[in-house]
Design a protein around this motif. Structure first.
Motif, short mmCIF file in Angstrom:
data_model
loop_
_atom_site.label_atom_id
_atom_site.label_comp_id
_atom_site.label_asym_id
_atom_site.label_seq_id
_atom_site.Cartn_x
_atom_site.Cartn_y
_atom_site.Cartn_z
N ASN A 27 0.87 -1.21 -0.01
CA ASN A 27 0.18 0.18 0.00
C ASN A 27 0.81 1.27 -0.12
O ASN A 27 0.55 2.40 -0.87
CB ASN A 27 -0.81 0.30 1.10
N LEU A 28 1.88 1.12 0.74
CA LEU A 28 2.89 2.36 0.76
C LEU A 28 3.38 2.65 -0.67
O LEU A 28 3.33 3.60 -1.03
CB LEU A 28 3.82 2.02 1.83
N PHE A 29 3.67 1.56 -1.33
CA PHE A 29 4.48 2.00 -2.57
C PHE A 29 3.28 2.28 -3.67
O PHE A 29 3.47 3.16 -4.40
CB PHE A 29 5.19 0.50 -3.02
N ALA A 30 2.01 1.83 -3.50
CA ALA A 30 0.96 2.23 -4.35
C ALA A 30 0.80 3.90 -4.16
O ALA A 30 0.43 4.62 -4.90
CB ALA A 30 -0.12 1.35 -4.16
N GLY A 31 0.67 3.89 -2.81
CA GLY A 31 0.61 5.60 -2.29
C GLY A 31 1.73 6.41 -2.96
O GLY A 31 1.31 7.29 -3.45
N LEU A 32 2.84 5.88 -2.84
CA LEU A 32 3.85 6.59 -3.44
C LEU A 32 3.75 6.98 -4.85
O LEU A 32 4.08 8.09 -5.51
CB LEU A 32 5.05 6.16 -3.03
N CYS A 33 3.37 5.84 -5.72
CA CYS A 33 3.05 6.01 -7.18
C CYS A 33 1.94 6.85 -7.42
O CYS A 33 2.11 7.69 -8.47
CB CYS A 33 2.61 4.64 -7.72
N ARG A 34 1.12 6.92 -6.57
CA ARG A 34 -0.15 7.92 -6.74
C ARG A 34 0.18 9.47 -6.52
O ARG A 34 -0.16 10.21 -7.01
CB ARG A 34 -1.26 7.35 -5.94
N HIS A 35 1.12 9.38 -5.55
CA HIS A 35 1.64 10.97 -5.22
C HIS A 35 2.50 11.44 -6.48
O HIS A 35 2.38 12.52 -6.96
CB HIS A 35 2.67 10.72 -4.05
N TRP A 36 3.44 10.56 -6.91
CA TRP A 36 4.15 11.09 -8.03
C TRP A 36 3.36 11.19 -9.46
O TRP A 36 3.49 12.08 -10.13
CB TRP A 36 5.40 10.22 -8.21
N ALA A 37 2.26 10.52 -9.48
CA ALA A 37 1.46 10.76 -10.60
C ALA A 37 0.54 12.27 -10.47
O ALA A 37 0.25 12.40 -11.51
CB ALA A 37 0.04 9.44 -10.29
N SER A 38 0.70 12.58 -9.35
CA SER A 38 0.16 13.86 -9.29
C SER A 38 0.94 15.03 -9.79
O SER A 38 0.38 16.07 -10.12
CB SER A 38 -0.61 14.21 -7.91
N VAL A 40 3.83 14.38 -12.21
CA VAL A 40 4.14 13.62 -13.61
C VAL A 40 3.32 12.63 -14.22
O VAL A 40 2.76 11.79 -13.21
CB VAL A 40 5.71 13.29 -13.42
N PRO A 41 3.08 12.30 -15.44
CA PRO A 41 2.15 11.34 -15.81
C PRO A 41 2.67 9.93 -15.66
O PRO A 41 3.53 9.52 -15.46
CB PRO A 41 2.38 11.54 -17.50
N ALA A 42 1.54 9.14 -14.88
CA ALA A 42 1.75 7.78 -14.53
C ALA A 42 2.22 6.86 -15.62
O ALA A 42 1.58 7.15 -16.90
CB ALA A 42 0.26 7.16 -13.82
N GLY A 43 3.21 5.97 -15.41
CA GLY A 43 3.73 5.15 -16.57
C GLY A 43 4.83 5.71 -17.37
O GLY A 43 5.50 4.97 -18.09
N SER A 44 5.14 7.17 -17.13
CA SER A 44 6.17 7.84 -17.84
C SER A 44 7.62 7.36 -17.22
O SER A 44 7.37 6.79 -15.99
CB SER A 44 6.17 9.26 -17.85
#
Length: 290
Positions: A27-38, A40-44
């Motif tokens: 969950n922490l890693f998923a939350g971190l991914c969501r944070h950075w997605a705000s 920069v574009p997710a998947g980039s």
């Protein structure tokens, strides 16, 4: 210190695997991914690098600051927790028994769920026959053991917790986002481990046959790690691709096919366990020598 962490984690994996599964909360890693997605574009590529490298660099900072305090106990604890987290998800060992039971009960319809539990990303044909599922199962069991345990142990023993964590986070990222760069990094991390693993199964199985396959694939960058490992293990066990030959299938009764499938998956399970023991012995020797 790292060898002690390996022994403790493997003991927990054997006797208290539920403890490790509790530590593997993503969950922490998923939350971190969501944070950075705000930002920069997710998947980039920037998103992938920020999501994956932030925990890895934070771990490196913690090891540098506290790793050698109190006779190295904080470093040992960090290494132990990181290794436990970096292992593959789910209860891998029980899948062997479930697979054998599916054949014993003449219930091939249960096999796709077992394979999906081992590797949710693989595609399974809806109309696949039991024989086709068995060919896929052999490959899936082998590659899943490789990605869940052997790659992690290799980089943990060779380079420490940071690279083991990097590999797991890359696989978690690819499972959630399509990233060709992350997939290339995974392939790069797996490439040397496949070759070392191939020599291990050659030493523990049919050496001449496995060595021939190993030499043919050693410098081949076009073959996937999954395919190479499958061919290496089949060669080590003296198995062939008879399940893909119509003549073999016509000559076997359903009971004979079931017995053959169970025997082959058991042989794969035994080989993988022997590889694990061999890996621990080699790591111990290197730990003593170096």
């Amino acid at each position: 210190m790292y060898f002690i962490a390996i022994l403790i984690v493997l003991a927990l994996l054997q006797y208290r695997s539920e403890w490790i599964m509790r530590l593997q909360n993503d969950n922490l890693f998923a939350g971190l991914c969501r944070h950075w997605a705000s930002l920069v574009p997710a998947g980039s590529n920037p998103h992938m690098l920020l999501s994956v490298l932030t925990p890895v660099l934070l771990l490196g900072l913690l090891l540098a600051l506290f790793g050698k305090m109190l006779w190295g106990l904080p470093g040992l604890l960090l290494a132990l927790l990181t290794l436990a987290y970096a292992l593959g998800r789910g209860d891998y060992s029980s899948r062997f028994g479930q697979y054998r039971q599916a054949w014993l009960d003449d219930a091939p319809q249960r096999i796709p769920a077992i394979l999906q539990a081992l590797d949710p990303q693989q595609a399974i044909h809806a109309n696949a026959t039991a024989a086709e599922l068995h060919v896929q199962a052999r490959c899936t069991f082998i590659y899943s053991a490789f990605t869940r345990l052997f790659v992690v142990l290799f980089w943990f023993a060779l380079a420490g917790p940071m690279l083991a964590l990097l590999y797991r986070l890359l696989r978690l990222y690819v499972a959630a986002h399509a990233s060709s760069t992350a997939s290339l990094l995974i392939a790069a991390l797996e490439w040397p481990v496949v070759r070392v693993f191939g020599m291990t199964v050659a030493l523990l199985g049919n050496f001449s046959s496995t060595l021939a396959v190993w030499l043919a694939s050693a410098l081949n960058t076009g073959m996937s790690a999954r395919r190479i490992l499958h061919e290496l293990c089949l060669a080590a066990l003296g198995q062939d691709m008879q399940w893909q030959q119509p003549r073999f299938l016509r000559s076997q009764t359903p009971a004979q096919q079931a017995a053959s499938a169970q025997a082959e998956i058991t042989a794969i399970e035994v080989l993988l366990k022997r590889c694990l023991v061999f890996a621990v012995v080699v790591i111990a020797l290197l730990h003593v020598i170096l």
